[in-house]
Scaffold this active site. Structure first.
Site, PDB file in Angstrom:
ATOM      1  N   LEU A   1       0.816  -1.226   0.000  1.00 44.81           N
ATOM      2  CA  LEU A   1       0.000   0.000   0.000  1.00 44.81           C
ATOM      3  C   LEU A   1       0.846   1.272   0.000  1.00 44.81           C
ATOM      4  O   LEU A   1       0.559   2.224   0.722  1.00 44.81           O
ATOM      5  CB  LEU A   1      -0.969  -0.022   1.187  1.00 44.81           C
ATOM      6  CG  LEU A   1      -1.978  -1.187   1.129  1.00 44.81           C
ATOM      7  CD1 LEU A   1      -2.763  -1.285   2.441  1.00 44.81           C
ATOM      8  CD2 LEU A   1      -2.944  -1.017  -0.048  1.00 44.81           C
TER       9      LEU A   1
ATOM     10  N   ALA B   1       9.915  -4.181  -7.236  1.00 48.06           N
ATOM     11  CA  ALA B   1      10.247  -5.309  -8.128  1.00 48.06           C
ATOM     12  C   ALA B   1      11.439  -6.086  -7.566  1.00 48.06           C
ATOM     13  O   ALA B   1      12.229  -5.565  -6.780  1.00 48.06           O
ATOM     14  CB  ALA B   1      10.565  -4.784  -9.518  1.00 48.06           C
TER      15      ALA B   1
ATOM     16  N   SER C   1       0.590   1.784 -15.787  1.00 45.76           N
ATOM     17  CA  SER C   1       1.185   3.098 -16.050  1.00 45.76           C
ATOM     18  C   SER C   1       0.211   4.223 -15.734  1.00 45.76           C
ATOM     19  O   SER C   1      -0.991   4.090 -15.913  1.00 45.76           O
ATOM     20  CB  SER C   1       1.605   3.230 -17.515  1.00 45.76           C
ATOM     21  OG  SER C   1       2.123   4.534 -17.727  1.00 45.76           O
TER      22      SER C   1
ATOM     23  N   LYS D   1       5.325  -3.011 -20.959  1.00 44.10           N
ATOM     24  CA  LYS D   1       5.443  -1.858 -20.056  1.00 44.10           C
ATOM     25  C   LYS D   1       6.875  -1.310 -20.080  1.00 44.10           C
ATOM     26  O   LYS D   1       7.085  -0.089 -20.055  1.00 44.10           O
ATOM     27  CB  LYS D   1       5.039  -2.250 -18.629  1.00 44.10           C
ATOM     28  CG  LYS D   1       5.262  -1.146 -17.598  1.00 44.10           C
ATOM     29  CD  LYS D   1       4.400   0.057 -17.906  1.00 44.10           C
ATOM     30  CE  LYS D   1       4.598   1.317 -17.111  1.00 44.10           C
ATOM     31  NZ  LYS D   1       5.472   1.471 -16.034  1.00 44.10           N
TER      32      LYS D   1
ATOM     33  N   HIS E   1       7.228   0.687 -23.135  1.00 47.58           N
ATOM     34  CA  HIS E   1       6.486   1.939 -22.876  1.00 47.58           C
ATOM     35  C   HIS E   1       7.403   2.925 -22.142  1.00 47.58           C
ATOM     36  O   HIS E   1       7.481   4.102 -22.493  1.00 47.58           O
ATOM     37  CB  HIS E   1       5.229   1.639 -22.047  1.00 47.58           C
ATOM     38  CG  HIS E   1       4.632   2.845 -21.373  1.00 47.58           C
ATOM     39  ND1 HIS E   1       5.187   3.433 -20.252  1.00 47.58           N
ATOM     40  CD2 HIS E   1       3.539   3.591 -21.668  1.00 47.58           C
ATOM     41  CE1 HIS E   1       4.464   4.480 -19.899  1.00 47.58           C
ATOM     42  NE2 HIS E   1       3.462   4.611 -20.739  1.00 47.58           N
ATOM     43  N   ASN E   2       8.106   2.431 -21.153  1.00 51.35           N
ATOM     44  CA  ASN E   2       8.984   3.318 -20.379  1.00 51.35           C
ATOM     45  C   ASN E   2      10.173   3.801 -21.213  1.00 51.35           C
ATOM     46  O   ASN E   2      10.594   4.948 -21.076  1.00 51.35           O
ATOM     47  CB  ASN E   2       9.489   2.600 -19.123  1.00 51.35           C
ATOM     48  CG  ASN E   2       8.433   2.547 -18.032  1.00 51.35           C
ATOM     49  OD1 ASN E   2       7.254   2.702 -18.313  1.00 51.35           O
ATOM     50  ND2 ASN E   2       8.843   2.309 -16.805  1.00 51.35           N
TER      51      ASN E   2
ATOM     52  N   GLU F   1       8.862   6.464 -23.160  1.00 48.71           N
ATOM     53  CA  GLU F   1       8.681   7.587 -22.219  1.00 48.71           C
ATOM     54  C   GLU F   1      10.001   8.359 -22.064  1.00 48.71           C
ATOM     55  O   GLU F   1      10.021   9.599 -22.122  1.00 48.71           O
ATOM     56  CB  GLU F   1       8.206   7.001 -20.884  1.00 48.71           C
ATOM     57  CG  GLU F   1       8.133   7.946 -19.707  1.00 48.71           C
ATOM     58  CD  GLU F   1       7.795   7.192 -18.405  1.00 48.71           C
ATOM     59  OE1 GLU F   1       6.771   6.496 -18.373  1.00 48.71           O
ATOM     60  OE2 GLU F   1       8.561   7.298 -17.425  1.00 48.71           O
TER      61      GLU F   1
ATOM     62  N   LYS G   1      15.139   4.579 -12.712  1.00 45.98           N
ATOM     63  CA  LYS G   1      15.009   3.336 -11.954  1.00 45.98           C
ATOM     64  C   LYS G   1      15.376   2.101 -12.762  1.00 45.98           C
ATOM     65  O   LYS G   1      15.451   1.016 -12.210  1.00 45.98           O
ATOM     66  CB  LYS G   1      13.583   3.212 -11.422  1.00 45.98           C
ATOM     67  CG  LYS G   1      13.225   4.343 -10.481  1.00 45.98           C
ATOM     68  CD  LYS G   1      12.086   3.986  -9.579  1.00 45.98           C
ATOM     69  CE  LYS G   1      11.552   5.226  -8.894  1.00 45.98           C
ATOM     70  NZ  LYS G   1      10.895   6.135  -9.872  1.00 45.98           N
TER      71      LYS G   1
ATOM     72  N   ARG H   1      36.020  -5.403 -43.681  1.00 46.93           N
ATOM     73  CA  ARG H   1      35.931  -6.662 -42.921  1.00 46.93           C
ATOM     74  C   ARG H   1      36.570  -7.803 -43.712  1.00 46.93           C
ATOM     75  O   ARG H   1      37.240  -8.668 -43.166  1.00 46.93           O
ATOM     76  CB  ARG H   1      34.466  -6.997 -42.609  1.00 46.93           C
ATOM     77  CG  ARG H   1      33.815  -6.056 -41.595  1.00 46.93           C
ATOM     78  CD  ARG H   1      32.358  -6.439 -41.334  1.00 46.93           C
ATOM     79  NE  ARG H   1      32.238  -7.717 -40.680  1.00 46.93           N
ATOM     80  CZ  ARG H   1      31.621  -8.782 -41.183  1.00 46.93           C
ATOM     81  NH1 ARG H   1      31.058  -8.716 -42.376  1.00 46.93           N
ATOM     82  NH2 ARG H   1      31.564  -9.905 -40.514  1.00 46.93           N
TER      83      ARG H   1
HETATM   84  C1  6PG Z   1       4.521   4.986 -15.609  1.00 48.33           C
HETATM   85  C2  6PG Z   1       5.997   5.284 -15.409  1.00 48.33           C
HETATM   86  C3  6PG Z   1       6.541   4.679 -14.170  1.00 48.33           C
HETATM   87  C4  6PG Z   1       8.046   4.825 -14.037  1.00 48.33           C
HETATM   88  C5  6PG Z   1       8.496   6.189 -13.762  1.00 48.33           C
HETATM   89  C6  6PG Z   1       9.935   6.292 -13.324  1.00 48.33           C
HETATM   90  O1  6PG Z   1       4.255   4.454 -16.665  1.00 48.33           O
HETATM   91  O2  6PG Z   1       3.691   5.319 -14.770  1.00 48.33           O
HETATM   92  O3  6PG Z   1       6.696   4.733 -16.487  1.00 48.33           O
HETATM   93  O4  6PG Z   1       6.212   3.325 -14.161  1.00 48.33           O
HETATM   94  O5  6PG Z   1       8.456   4.043 -12.989  1.00 48.33           O
HETATM   95  O6  6PG Z   1       8.228   7.022 -14.816  1.00 48.33           O
HETATM   96  O7  6PG Z   1      10.840   5.949 -14.299  1.00 48.33           O
HETATM   97  P1  6PG Z   1      12.360   6.424 -14.139  1.00 48.33           P
HETATM   98  O8  6PG Z   1      12.615   6.662 -12.683  1.00 48.33           O
HETATM   99  O9  6PG Z   1      13.187   5.280 -14.650  1.00 48.33           O
HETATM  100  O10 6PG Z   1      12.502   7.682 -14.933  1.00 48.33           O
END
Ligand code: 6PG
Length: 487
Positions: free
Chosen positions: A14, A82, A134, A188, A191-192, A195, A266, A458
């Site tokens: 939580l 994780a 996300s 996911k 996706h990151n 991002e 992260k 090469r």
């Molecule tokens: C989401 C984000 C999230 C992610 C942060 C931090 O989709 O809500 O991707 O899951 O953990 O954006 O990412 P960094 O700390 O690696 O920038």
């Protein structure tokens, strides 16, 4: 306990995301049990449930009570850090779980950990889902984008809940069954990575507008607000316009200028680039965004380099370029450069997903992935609808760049894109994401590359052989002998 009404679903862990997701589920009318090792978090969640509308949340204070408070087959979401904490949490609950029950991990987990846990769960007759979530705190509470992968049965058991809890867009809830194994986590992760790319490209647009165009924070706020009304409409562009408006509470000016220029992370972006290398897929824009985070971390070294190079005679170009700049045109060019760069970055992410899908036989549906990213998640954007349509038109699309609609858009924007990158390069403002995207575009679209010369090299030093353009087979040439003979 036995006599109390059983909850439809449970959520353990939580912290911010867990609390908000639990309240979201309860608000959609699904009674939920919640658990956390530090029990004060359970009480905190119960207090919020009361305040936010007397929501049907039942607090549990031991793993056994928690598991037994759930209707069978039990569905239990865990949202803890994780890695090892997930294994510990599973161990604590699984001894009370029965065959047919399901564990759903909602963290940013490495997909192979999920695959290991799927087989461990299977041995106990348990089902397992690795679900990408996300949207941050706000998304968790009001509608995230959900990427569940693993046991289809497990997904089916909670499909009704996920469909209500997820963000809603005009073509449905932002959730779909992704595929087997660790596909939900993998999607996911990409996706990151995307991002990271988006954030890098936006920061470059900011850098060019500020340091080449000389725009103030107030002007930047206005421009990002305006951009958010057009083809760039997206969560990240919207929040960027807000950021420029926030004043510094400790001094003059805006807060953004006082923030230390070191980006944290992260790890999911790094995994994305590692996977791209593993699968031999080019993701230069995403890699550039990762490299920039690394370089940003070298603050002291960068300050020293600035000093050493200034002393060595390097002229500080920043600011000097802004005289004589047509601001309106620059803004319009940067908008187009940002959009075209983004398309290339998404093309890279999608192609990484396709390579993994082939390797793992996940059978990913790219149109659906673009659709569930339209709402709730960090990369949500209006243009994802066009990506969805591109894959609907052609599910085997080799690259977004060659979708007829996107191809047209790229061609229309390329002159502006080249102007922005050229201007930035001559002003000494690094735009690694935009440059990477442009180079990706220019490399991908060229029917003939200088790779012929690399092949010749090469073959010369390693007898690696080469193919010819005009006849089949593998060839080797005694390059040095022939070259020296003809001289
Ligand atoms: C989401 C984000 C999230 C992610 C942060 C931090 O989709 O809500 O991707 O899951 O953990 O954006 O990412 P960094 O700390 O690696 O920038």
């Amino acid at each position: 306990m036995e006599s109390a009404a059983l909850s439809r679903i449970g959520l353990a862990g939580l912290a911010v995301m867990g609390q908000n997701l639990a309240l979201n589920i309860a608000e959609k009318g699904f009674p939920i049990s919640v658990y956390n090792r530090t029990t004060s978090k359970v009480d905190e969640t119960l207090d919020r449930a009361a305040v936010e509308g007397n929501l049907p949340v039942s607090g549990q204070y031991s793993p056994r009570d928690f598991v037994l408070s759930l209707q069978r087959p039990r569905s239990l979401i865990i949202l803890v850090k994780a890695g090892a904490p997930v294994d510990q949490t599973i161990a604590a609950f699984s001894e009370y779980m029965e065959p047919g029950d399901c564990i759903i991990d909602g963290g940013n987990e490495w997909y192979q950990n999920t695959e290991r846990r799927i087989s461990e769960a299977e041995q106990k007759g348990l089902l397992y889902l690795g679900m990408g979530v996300s949207g941050g705190e706000e998304g968790a509470r009001n509608g995230p984008s959900l990427m569940p992968g693993g046991s289809f049965q497990a997904y089916d058991n909670i499909k009704d809940i996920l469909g209500k809890v997820a963000a809603q867009v005009e073509d449905g809830p932002c959730v779909t069954y992704i595929g087997e194994g660790g596909s939900g986590n993998f999607v996911k992760m990409v996706h990151n990575g995307i991002e990271y790319g988006d954030m890098q490209l936006i920061s470059e647009a900011y850098d060019v507008l500020k340091n080449v165009g000389g725009l103030s924070n107030e002007e930047l706020a206005e421009i990002f607000t305006e951009w958010n009304r057009g083809e760039l409409e997206s969560f990240l562009v919207e929040i960027t316009s807000d950021i420029f408006r926030v004043k510094d509470e400790f001094g003059d000016g805006e807060l953004v200028d006082k923030i230390l220029d070191k980006t944290g992370m992260k790890g999911t972006g790094k995994w994305t680039v590692q996977q791209a290398a593993e699968l031999s897929v080019a993701t230069p824009t995403i890699a550039a965004s990762l490299d920039c985070r690394y370089l940003s971390g070298l603050k002291d070294e960068r300050e020293n380099a600035a000093k050493v190079l200034r002393e060595a005679g390097l002229k500080e170009e920043i600011g000097s370029a802004s005289s004589g700049i047509d601001k309106k045109r620059l803004v319009d060019d940067v908008r187009q450069a940002l959009y075209a760069s983004k398309i290339c970055s998404y093309a890279q992410g999608m192609n990484l997903l396709r390579a993994k899908s082939l390797e793992k036989s996940w059978n990913l549906n790219f149109g659906e992935l673009a659709r569930i990213w339209k709402g709730g998640c960090i990369i949500r954007a209006v243009f994802l609808d066009r990506i969805k349509k591109a894959y609907q038109r052609n599910p085997d699309l080799a690259s977004l760049v060659v979708d007829p609609e996107f191809a047209k858009e790229m061609v229309q924007r390329q002159a502006a894109w080249r102007r922005v990158v050229g201007l930035a390069v001559s002003a000494g403002i690094s735009t690694p994401g935009m440059c990477a995207s442009l180079a990706y575009f220019d490399t991908y679209r060229r029917a003939r590359l200088p790779a012929n010369l690399v092949q010749a090299q090469r073959d010369l030093f390693g007898a690696h052989t080469y193919e010819r353009t005009d006849r089949s087979g593998a060839y080797h040439t005694e390059w040095t002998k022939l070259a020296r003979k003809s001289n």
